[in-house]
Design an enzyme around this catalytic site. Structure first.
Site, PDB file in Angstrom:
ATOM      1  N   GLY A 276      39.474  26.213  18.489  1.00  0.00           N
ATOM      2  CA  GLY A 276      40.678  26.814  19.076  1.00  0.00           C
ATOM      3  C   GLY A 276      41.471  25.746  19.822  1.00  0.00           C
ATOM      4  O   GLY A 276      40.907  25.009  20.629  1.00  0.00           O
TER       5      GLY A 276
ATOM      6  N   GLY B 248      36.004  42.261  28.394  1.00  0.00           N
ATOM      7  CA  GLY B 248      37.463  42.269  28.288  1.00  0.00           C
ATOM      8  C   GLY B 248      37.881  41.231  27.276  1.00  0.00           C
ATOM      9  O   GLY B 248      37.498  40.078  27.372  1.00  0.00           O
ATOM     10  N   HIS B 249      38.592  41.665  26.269  1.00  0.00           N
ATOM     11  CA  HIS B 249      39.098  40.727  25.268  1.00  0.00           C
ATOM     12  C   HIS B 249      40.599  40.613  25.447  1.00  0.00           C
ATOM     13  O   HIS B 249      41.279  41.630  25.527  1.00  0.00           O
ATOM     14  CB  HIS B 249      38.918  41.273  23.854  1.00  0.00           C
ATOM     15  CG  HIS B 249      37.502  41.411  23.437  1.00  0.00           C
ATOM     16  ND1 HIS B 249      36.539  40.515  23.771  1.00  0.00           N
ATOM     17  CD2 HIS B 249      36.907  42.319  22.643  1.00  0.00           C
ATOM     18  CE1 HIS B 249      35.396  40.890  23.225  1.00  0.00           C
ATOM     19  NE2 HIS B 249      35.590  41.993  22.543  1.00  0.00           N
TER      20      HIS B 249
ATOM     21  N   ASP C 102      33.214  35.449  28.114  1.00  0.00           N
ATOM     22  CA  ASP C 102      34.595  34.949  28.217  1.00  0.00           C
ATOM     23  C   ASP C 102      34.834  33.691  27.390  1.00  0.00           C
ATOM     24  O   ASP C 102      35.642  32.835  27.755  1.00  0.00           O
ATOM     25  CB  ASP C 102      34.980  34.664  29.692  1.00  0.00           C
ATOM     26  CG  ASP C 102      34.680  35.834  30.601  1.00  0.00           C
ATOM     27  OD1 ASP C 102      34.980  36.964  30.198  1.00  0.00           O
ATOM     28  OD2 ASP C 102      34.133  35.624  31.701  1.00  0.00           O
TER      29      ASP C 102
ATOM     30  N   LYS D  73      35.754  35.317  22.358  1.00  0.00           N
ATOM     31  CA  LYS D  73      35.245  36.049  21.185  1.00  0.00           C
ATOM     32  C   LYS D  73      36.307  36.940  20.573  1.00  0.00           C
ATOM     33  O   LYS D  73      36.360  37.115  19.365  1.00  0.00           O
ATOM     34  CB  LYS D  73      34.039  36.934  21.576  1.00  0.00           C
ATOM     35  CG  LYS D  73      32.830  36.176  22.022  1.00  0.00           C
ATOM     36  CD  LYS D  73      31.720  37.115  22.411  1.00  0.00           C
ATOM     37  CE  LYS D  73      31.956  37.858  23.703  1.00  0.00           C
ATOM     38  NZ  LYS D  73      32.026  37.033  24.922  1.00  0.00           N
TER      39      LYS D  73
ATOM     40  N   GLN E   4      30.023  39.986  26.400  1.00  0.00           N
ATOM     41  CA  GLN E   4      29.339  39.082  27.344  1.00  0.00           C
ATOM     42  C   GLN E   4      28.804  37.838  26.602  1.00  0.00           C
ATOM     43  O   GLN E   4      29.373  37.462  25.595  1.00  0.00           O
ATOM     44  CB  GLN E   4      28.216  39.790  28.117  1.00  0.00           C
ATOM     45  CG  GLN E   4      28.707  40.809  29.123  1.00  0.00           C
ATOM     46  CD  GLN E   4      28.993  42.165  28.516  1.00  0.00           C
ATOM     47  OE1 GLN E   4      28.192  42.683  27.767  1.00  0.00           O
ATOM     48  NE2 GLN E   4      30.115  42.750  28.846  1.00  0.00           N
TER      49      GLN E   4
ATOM     50  N   ARG F  99      38.838  38.454  38.609  1.00  0.00           N
ATOM     51  CA  ARG F  99      38.154  37.482  39.472  1.00  0.00           C
ATOM     52  C   ARG F  99      38.339  36.051  38.956  1.00  0.00           C
ATOM     53  O   ARG F  99      38.359  35.812  37.753  1.00  0.00           O
ATOM     54  CB  ARG F  99      36.648  37.774  39.509  1.00  0.00           C
ATOM     55  CG  ARG F  99      36.282  38.952  40.358  1.00  0.00           C
ATOM     56  CD  ARG F  99      34.789  39.128  40.423  1.00  0.00           C
ATOM     57  NE  ARG F  99      34.227  39.554  39.140  1.00  0.00           N
ATOM     58  CZ  ARG F  99      32.935  39.757  38.922  1.00  0.00           C
ATOM     59  NH1 ARG F  99      32.060  39.519  39.889  1.00  0.00           N
ATOM     60  NH2 ARG F  99      32.505  40.173  37.768  1.00  0.00           N
TER      61      ARG F  99
ATOM     62  N   THR G 242      30.502  43.860  37.568  1.00  0.00           N
ATOM     63  CA  THR G 242      31.892  44.288  37.420  1.00  0.00           C
ATOM     64  C   THR G 242      32.115  45.659  38.076  1.00  0.00           C
ATOM     65  O   THR G 242      33.224  46.172  38.097  1.00  0.00           O
ATOM     66  CB  THR G 242      32.271  44.388  35.934  1.00  0.00           C
ATOM     67  OG1 THR G 242      31.367  45.298  35.300  1.00  0.00           O
ATOM     68  CG2 THR G 242      32.169  43.036  35.247  1.00  0.00           C
TER      69      THR G 242
HETATM   70  P1  IMP Z   1      27.618  44.008  34.914  1.00  0.00           P
HETATM   71  O1  IMP Z   1      27.581  43.751  33.443  1.00  0.00           O
HETATM   72  O2  IMP Z   1      28.886  44.639  35.372  1.00  0.00           O
HETATM   73  O3  IMP Z   1      26.399  44.735  35.407  1.00  0.00           O
HETATM   74  O4  IMP Z   1      27.585  42.582  35.660  1.00  0.00           O
HETATM   75  C1  IMP Z   1      26.441  41.723  35.577  1.00  0.00           C
HETATM   76  C2  IMP Z   1      26.860  40.272  35.448  1.00  0.00           C
HETATM   77  O5  IMP Z   1      27.466  40.061  34.171  1.00  0.00           O
HETATM   78  C3  IMP Z   1      27.908  39.825  36.459  1.00  0.00           C
HETATM   79  O6  IMP Z   1      27.665  38.453  36.789  1.00  0.00           O
HETATM   80  C4  IMP Z   1      29.206  39.941  35.716  1.00  0.00           C
HETATM   81  O7  IMP Z   1      30.210  39.090  36.239  1.00  0.00           O
HETATM   82  C5  IMP Z   1      28.766  39.504  34.333  1.00  0.00           C
HETATM   83  N1  IMP Z   1      29.611  40.039  33.259  1.00  0.00           N
HETATM   84  C6  IMP Z   1      29.627  41.293  32.787  1.00  0.00           C
HETATM   85  N2  IMP Z   1      30.504  41.413  31.777  1.00  0.00           N
HETATM   86  C7  IMP Z   1      31.047  40.206  31.593  1.00  0.00           C
HETATM   87  C8  IMP Z   1      32.004  39.679  30.656  1.00  0.00           C
HETATM   88  O8  IMP Z   1      32.519  40.360  29.768  1.00  0.00           O
HETATM   89  N3  IMP Z   1      32.292  38.362  30.798  1.00  0.00           N
HETATM   90  C9  IMP Z   1      31.711  37.567  31.732  1.00  0.00           C
HETATM   91  N4  IMP Z   1      30.807  38.012  32.605  1.00  0.00           N
HETATM   92  C10 IMP Z   1      30.473  39.319  32.547  1.00  0.00           C
END
Ligand code: IMP
Length: 438
Positions: A413, A40-41, A13, A16, A223, A302, A128
């Site tokens: 930014g 998510g972008h 987050d 990017k 991520q 969240r 997620t």
């Molecule tokens: P998962 O990738 O859904 O298995 O989640 C594993 C961990 O990575 C959790 O703490 C999520 O909140 C975090 N996470 C997964 N994708 C993102 C993202 O795009 N941004 C921030 N945190 C993420």
């Protein structure tokens, strides 16, 4: 400078999407190489907001090759919905190509993700719940279903049966659910295959051909470094490698094809989900930064945890990603703070002090940030377009980061819009003609 990797240098987050969108204008090809729709972008463009989960950010630029590489895990429902929505809003999606070797998220992966988190109870990771972990687990167990399998009914069915077999026990409570019915699942996925067929390709070859022609290829990470399954805060991590080295594996190119690595870092820190966060803030400053920075997840909505900038972690990210530049986002969110703290060390158990990111989980879980306090600024900086437009305290903040991490800041930014950026002298000097020229 044909191969440029963009990765998150913190916990994801970092913004990017915006940086990739900006650089995508100069690039010929944009490749996603890991993760899935856990990402998510948010891109703000011409007054319109786009929220993309699977699609490479470059899709908003007509005539670019946009690749979903073999390292990505694809939920085909999300992908086809995203394609429909883009088309509905008039975006040309003909440049999309999907690796035939990418793995598919299946309905049982989502159920397993959900069930796994419930089973962990208080120790849950805060995933997620998009099925990312179980899908990568099946890939490693060689029980995965790949994009190419969507094109052959017999193979698809056989693979689903084989994948479901070892999961029977865990899926017992869902056995009557329609989405797990073999026939229904097979038909649903064949339909996705039919819809996606025209985009499926040997994407490694396509990308390598472009690199051979010396064209600019952006590798877009999802991520962030500290969520890396090997180098992050395990087990509170995602199930892929969001670090720069992973771009080669997840796109099918060689290490020598990477020329630059940009780490995207927010001017402060955020994290969603559970796990250590040494510079975490609570109270009014956290609330203020969360509101001003709109720190709510693009994918899950969240509330994000908020903290000061952690330079111990950023220096670690510089090391394991071989960062050649930093893009610092959301500097404007810090405006109005009288003092700005930056984490420069950690205090661990029994008053131990750490200047480098600790590898041991127990140490990390007890680590508390030690800070340098820097003067803040009051001015609204969203109109700044060069470093000279920034108040001296903001410029000093940038210099402090560069000197500590020993990586130049190329881009800053100062607002959500794509033109609300400052190319620093270092940025223009490094990449001037290739990236910054209009
Ligand atoms: P998962 O990738 O859904 O298995 O989640 C594993 C961990 O990575 C959790 O703490 C999520 O909140 C975090 N996470 C997964 N994708 C993102 C993202 O795009 N941004 C921030 N945190 C993420």
């Amino acid at each position: 400078m044909p191969g440029l990797v963009i990765i998150g240098a913190q916990w994801g987050d970092e913004g990017k999407g915006k940086v990739t969108d900006l650089l995508a204008e100069r690039a010929d090809t944009i490749v996603r190489f890991q993760g899935g729709n856990n990402a998510g972008h948010t891109i703000v463009r011409d007054g319109q907001t786009w929220k993309l989960h699977l699609m490479p950010s470059g899709i908003l630029h007509p005539k670019k090759l946009c690749v979903i590489g073999n390292g990505v895990v694809i939920d085909p429902k999300v992908l086809t919905d995203e394609l429909d929505e883009l088309r509905r809003r008039g975006v040309d999606t003909s440049g999309l190509r999907i690796s035939a070797n990418a793995h598919l998220i299946m309905p049982y992966h989502m159920l397993l993700d959900h069930a796994g988190e419930i089973k962990l109870g208080k120790l849950n990771i805060g995933t997620t719940r998009r099925g990312i972990g179980p899908c990568y687990a099946d890939k490693a167990a060689r029980l995965g279903i790949r994009v190419q399998d969507l094109l052959d009914e017999k193979i698809l069915k056989k693979k689903i049966v084989a994948a479901l077999e070892p999961k029977r026990l865990m899926l017992r409570s869902y056995q009557r659910s329609e989405e797990l019915d073999l026939q229904t699942m097979t038909q649903e996925y064949l339909t996705y295959g039919h819809r996606l067929k025209r985009y499926i390709a040997d994407t490694s070859k396509l990308v390598c051909d472009r690199l051979d022609r010396d064209e600019l290829v952006l590798f877009e990470g999802a991520q962030g470094t500290l969520l890396d399954i090997d180098h992050g805060t395990y087990p509170f991590v995602t199930s892929s490698n969001p670090i720069a080295g992973s771009a080669t594996i997840g796109a099918g190119v060689g290490p020598k094809d990477i020329d630059e690595v940009w780490g995207i870092a927010k001017a402060y820190s955020t994290r969603v989900g559970a796990g250590p966060f040494p510079t975490e803030l609570e109270g009014p400053i956290a609330d203020e930064l969360r509101e001003k920075g709109h720190e709510y997840g693009t994918t899950t909505g969240r509330e994000r945890r908020v903290g000061w900038l952690d330079l111990v972690a950023l220096r670690y990210a510089a090391r394991i990603n071989s960062l050649t530049a930093i893009a610092l986002t959301k500097l404007d969110v810090l405006s109005g703070q009288e003092r700005i703290l930056v984490g420069t060390a950690y205090r661990g158990p029994e008053d131990s002090e750490f200047e480098h990111f600790p590898y041991h989980q127990t140490v990390l879980h007890h680590a508390v940030g030690q800070y340098e306090s820097l003067p803040g600024w009051d001015e609204d900086i969203t109109g700044a377009r060069s470093e000279a437009d920034l108040p001296p305290e903001a410029r000093d903040y940038l210099r402090f980061i560069e000197e500590f991490v020993k990586v130049p800041i190329a881009l800053v930014g100062v607002g959500p819009g794509r033109d609300e950026v400052i190319w620093t002298k270092a940025g223009v000097g490094m990449h001037g003609s290739a990236l910054t020229a209009a």
